[in-house]
Design a protein around this motif. Structure first.
Motif, PDB file in Angstrom:
ATOM      1  N   VAL A  12      17.139  11.762  33.735  1.00  0.00           N
ATOM      2  CA  VAL A  12      17.374  11.721  32.285  1.00  0.00           C
ATOM      3  C   VAL A  12      16.796  10.439  31.705  1.00  0.00           C
ATOM      4  O   VAL A  12      16.112  10.437  30.670  1.00  0.00           O
ATOM      5  N   ILE A  13      17.064   9.328  32.386  1.00  0.00           N
ATOM      6  CA  ILE A  13      16.564   8.038  31.905  1.00  0.00           C
ATOM      7  C   ILE A  13      15.042   7.991  31.960  1.00  0.00           C
ATOM      8  O   ILE A  13      14.379   7.538  31.015  1.00  0.00           O
ATOM      9  N   THR A  14      14.463   8.476  33.038  1.00  0.00           N
ATOM     10  CA  THR A  14      13.010   8.461  33.193  1.00  0.00           C
ATOM     11  C   THR A  14      12.331   9.305  32.124  1.00  0.00           C
ATOM     12  O   THR A  14      11.342   8.879  31.512  1.00  0.00           O
ATOM     13  N   ASP A  15      12.853  10.513  31.876  1.00  0.00           N
ATOM     14  CA  ASP A  15      12.262  11.391  30.854  1.00  0.00           C
ATOM     15  C   ASP A  15      12.354  10.735  29.475  1.00  0.00           C
ATOM     16  O   ASP A  15      11.394  10.789  28.691  1.00  0.00           O
ATOM     17  N   TYR A  16      13.511  10.147  29.171  1.00  0.00           N
ATOM     18  CA  TYR A  16      13.691   9.491  27.872  1.00  0.00           C
ATOM     19  C   TYR A  16      12.732   8.305  27.737  1.00  0.00           C
ATOM     20  O   TYR A  16      12.094   8.118  26.682  1.00  0.00           O
ATOM     21  N   ALA A  17      12.618   7.503  28.769  1.00  0.00           N
ATOM     22  CA  ALA A  17      11.778   6.313  28.718  1.00  0.00           C
ATOM     23  C   ALA A  17      10.314   6.686  28.507  1.00  0.00           C
ATOM     24  O   ALA A  17       9.613   6.076  27.687  1.00  0.00           O
ATOM     25  N   GLN A  18       9.825   7.685  29.227  1.00  0.00           N
ATOM     26  CA  GLN A  18       8.419   8.054  29.099  1.00  0.00           C
ATOM     27  C   GLN A  18       8.118   8.719  27.761  1.00  0.00           C
ATOM     28  O   GLN A  18       6.969   8.715  27.314  1.00  0.00           O
ATOM     29  N   ALA A  19       9.148   9.279  27.124  1.00  0.00           N
ATOM     30  CA  ALA A  19       8.950   9.899  25.811  1.00  0.00           C
ATOM     31  C   ALA A  19       8.930   8.874  24.690  1.00  0.00           C
ATOM     32  O   ALA A  19       8.305   9.103  23.645  1.00  0.00           O
ATOM     33  N   HIS A  20       9.608   7.742  24.875  1.00  0.00           N
ATOM     34  CA  HIS A  20       9.753   6.765  23.792  1.00  0.00           C
ATOM     35  C   HIS A  20       9.003   5.456  24.029  1.00  0.00           C
ATOM     36  O   HIS A  20       8.896   4.638  23.111  1.00  0.00           O
ATOM     37  N   PHE A  21       8.496   5.246  25.217  1.00  0.00           N
ATOM     38  CA  PHE A  21       7.820   3.987  25.536  1.00  0.00           C
ATOM     39  C   PHE A  21       6.502   4.254  26.246  1.00  0.00           C
ATOM     40  O   PHE A  21       6.325   5.273  26.912  1.00  0.00           O
ATOM     41  N   ARG A  22       5.608   3.305  26.067  1.00  0.00           N
ATOM     42  CA  ARG A  22       4.346   3.321  26.814  1.00  0.00           C
ATOM     43  C   ARG A  22       4.425   2.246  27.882  1.00  0.00           C
ATOM     44  O   ARG A  22       4.797   1.100  27.589  1.00  0.00           O
ATOM     45  N   TYR A  23       4.062   2.596  29.115  1.00  0.00           N
ATOM     46  CA  TYR A  23       4.132   1.652  30.218  1.00  0.00           C
ATOM     47  C   TYR A  23       2.716   1.367  30.734  1.00  0.00           C
ATOM     48  O   TYR A  23       1.898   2.284  30.869  1.00  0.00           O
ATOM     49  N   PHE A  24       2.440   0.116  31.005  1.00  0.00           N
ATOM     50  CA  PHE A  24       1.127  -0.272  31.518  1.00  0.00           C
ATOM     51  C   PHE A  24       1.310  -1.514  32.382  1.00  0.00           C
ATOM     52  O   PHE A  24       2.392  -2.111  32.437  1.00  0.00           O
ATOM     53  N   ARG A  25       0.250  -1.933  33.038  1.00  0.00           N
ATOM     54  CA  ARG A  25       0.318  -3.119  33.883  1.00  0.00           C
ATOM     55  C   ARG A  25      -0.752  -4.108  33.472  1.00  0.00           C
ATOM     56  O   ARG A  25      -1.781  -3.747  32.897  1.00  0.00           O
ATOM     57  N   THR A  26      -0.518  -5.358  33.785  1.00  0.00           N
ATOM     58  CA  THR A  26      -1.493  -6.406  33.548  1.00  0.00           C
ATOM     59  C   THR A  26      -2.287  -6.665  34.830  1.00  0.00           C
ATOM     60  O   THR A  26      -2.005  -6.073  35.875  1.00  0.00           O
ATOM     61  N   ALA A  27      -3.255  -7.566  34.749  1.00  0.00           N
ATOM     62  CA  ALA A  27      -4.125  -7.819  35.900  1.00  0.00           C
ATOM     63  C   ALA A  27      -3.354  -8.368  37.096  1.00  0.00           C
ATOM     64  O   ALA A  27      -3.758  -8.169  38.246  1.00  0.00           O
ATOM     65  N   ASP A  28      -2.256  -9.063  36.847  1.00  0.00           N
ATOM     66  CA  ASP A  28      -1.478  -9.602  37.964  1.00  0.00           C
ATOM     67  C   ASP A  28      -0.462  -8.618  38.509  1.00  0.00           C
ATOM     68  O   ASP A  28       0.331  -8.959  39.394  1.00  0.00           O
ATOM     69  N   GLY A  29      -0.449  -7.368  37.999  1.00  0.00           N
ATOM     70  CA  GLY A  29       0.434  -6.336  38.526  1.00  0.00           C
ATOM     71  C   GLY A  29       1.773  -6.217  37.829  1.00  0.00           C
ATOM     72  O   GLY A  29       2.564  -5.337  38.171  1.00  0.00           O
ATOM     73  N   THR A  30       2.047  -7.075  36.839  1.00  0.00           N
ATOM     74  CA  THR A  30       3.312  -6.993  36.104  1.00  0.00           C
ATOM     75  C   THR A  30       3.299  -5.765  35.195  1.00  0.00           C
ATOM     76  O   THR A  30       2.323  -5.528  34.472  1.00  0.00           O
TER      77      THR A  30
END
Length: 490
Positions: A12-30
């Protein structure tokens, strides 16, 4: 509904998070989380007491009626999200200033609605940046800036100079050049060193310059005791301002050089055996103080002395800062207007100065306004060279020896021979003892002369080195038309 038909909490949390937020990483992996349509990004592993992604995720789930979830479910969901984000495209995050598309740059106003200033070749405007163009990273050091005023006709520059106690017009134009440089994400700028007698308002002037870029919460800080704490403070903000410096150790001097021109620090990640994390930084730096003692040559090339004088009429702190807060939107607008004009101006890049990008900016400022910033910058570097020489007996000895050489003459010796030669010049006929800190070996002398190369070159003495079959040597040359340095302090 049976228990078998219910989705686990982590899903439930994962589905909600991916629907409302964009996730990406930086060059150092954060891995960072960015609310859809909003430019501010937060690291998903941040455990900060305010504004962490974990908190905004919990609040969103609760307000949208999905319930309150325990820590285990949140942890499992964030672990999965982090793993999925590692396959996404790499995108950098920026604090306060960022490059944009089509030659534009952005200035984060620190507002909750994400509105920022876009500085482009034809002007500047207020907009919310596309999250794929700019991702802002905010910390507790990111203050809110007021909405800048458009079309000020330079009024804000005059208001700022009236509040500060700069000693002359040359100092004022250098301060303006530094402020414009702070708005460029790729322009290393020298560190202003506000100096003057007691009561000249050095700390107040430093705060005024910093708060144009960092907002009214920006302030001066004491210099940290070690390099690690200094780097942590630098990485968390844009402008780093250190107040009331009275002494500068070699380690602090070297760290400041790295801050101004850029460096990277690599440390072992906590709770791991072999993982490391990288902290890259290059930030505008500002210093205040009456006297910091001996300035090392490499730092002198990265300083911008701004002299202040005591005001004839004193004002209360409340009155002064009330007026400053009122005029800050106009001041910021004038700086932005001038930045656009300066970036559009064409000028040649001086090739004889260490901070070539800032020297080019000064030349552009002169082309746009006729202020004479480049001449003032050269004069300030010349003054700093005098300070280095006055604080270094070896430099004084080299110049005294070179003054006896013919113009264009070249002298070559090994480092050990040079040590004996310069020691005899210093001790003279009365055989006075050598001072504390004098080079004890040829290798130490060679290293000291390498540091002094730019300072001595500015006084017409070139130091070079080479190697033959017999060994290494050092060459001293007095250049054509070089001024002699007859005055000796020893």
């Amino acid at each position: 509904m049976s228990d078998d038909d219910k989705n686990p909490a982590r899903e439930v949390i994962t589905d909600y998070a991916q629907a409302h937020f964009r996730y990406f990483r930086t060059a150092d992996g954060t891995v960072y989380a960015q609310r859809n349509g909003h430019p501010v990004a937060r690291p998903i592993r941040s455990q900060g007491t305010t504004g962490s992604h974990r908190q905004e995720l919990m609040v969103g789930l609760y307000r949208d009626g999905l319930g309150v979830f325990n820590g285990t479910a949140l942890k499992e969901a964030l672990d999965l999200i982090e793993a999925l984000a590692l396959s996404e495209d790499v995108q950098p995050v920026y604090i306060r200033v960022a490059p944009g598309f089509d030659g534009a740059t952005w200035l984060d106003l620190g507002r909750a609605d994400g509105q920022s200033v876009r500085i482009h070749p034809t002007g500047w405007d207020i907009a919310v940046p596309d999250p794929r163009e700019v991702c802002w990273r905010r910390t507790q050091l990111t203050g809110e800036l007021p909405m800048p005023v458009k079309n000020t006709d330079g009024k804000g520059i005059d208001l700022l100079m009236r509040l500060c106690n700069f000693a002359n017009a040359e100092t004022e134009c250098l301060a303006i050049a530094w402020l414009i440089g702070c708005l460029g994400p790729s322009v290393p700028v020298p560190a202003p060193f506000l100096t003057g007698p007691q009561g000249a308002g050095k700390s107040t002037g430093g705060r005024m310059l910093v708060r144009i870029v960092e907002g009214m919460t920006g302030d001066l800080r004491r210099a940290p005791k070690d390099e690690e704490n200094l780097i942590a403070a630098v990485a968390a903000g844009w402008v780093t301002a250190l107040d009331n410096l009275s002494h500068m150790s070699p380690d602090l001097s070297d760290a400041m050089c790295c801050i101004v021109t850029g460096a990277e620090n690599v440390k072992r990640a906590l709770f791991t055996d072999g993982d490391v994390f990288r902290v890259g930084y290059r930030r505008p730096l500002l210093l205040t103080g009456i006297d910091v003692g001996v300035i090392r040559p490499d730092l002198a090339e990265r300083l911008l002395p701004l002299r202040l004088e005591r005001p004839q009429v004193r004002r209360t702190e409340d009155e002064l800062w009330t007026e400053y807060a009122e005029v800050l939107p106009v001041v910021l607008g004038s700086i932005l207007d001038l930045t656009v004009k300066v970036r559009a101006a064409e000028a040649e890049t001086p090739t004889d100065l260490r901070m070539a990008d800032f020297a080019h900016l000064c030349a552009q400022l002169d082309a746009a306004t006729g202020l004479g910033a480049l001449t003032a910058y050269r004069a300030s570097l010349d003054d700093l060279n005098d300070d280095v020489i006055e604080g270094d007996l070896l430099a004084q000895t080299v110049l005294a020896y070179a003054a006896g050489l013919e113009t264009g003459a070249e002298q070559r010796m090994t480092s050990t021979e040079w040590l004996h030669c310069l020691s005899r010049v210093y001790t003279g006929d009365d055989f006075r003892p050598l001072p504390k800190g004098w080079p004890t070996t040829g290798k130490v002398l060679s290293d000291r002369l390498k540091r002094l190369q730019p300072t001595l070159a500015a006084r017409g003495v070139l130091i070079d080195s080479g190697r033959t079959r017999e060994g290494r040597y050092i060459v001293m040359t007095r250049t054509l038309g070089a001024p002699s340095h007859e005055q000796q302090a020893f």
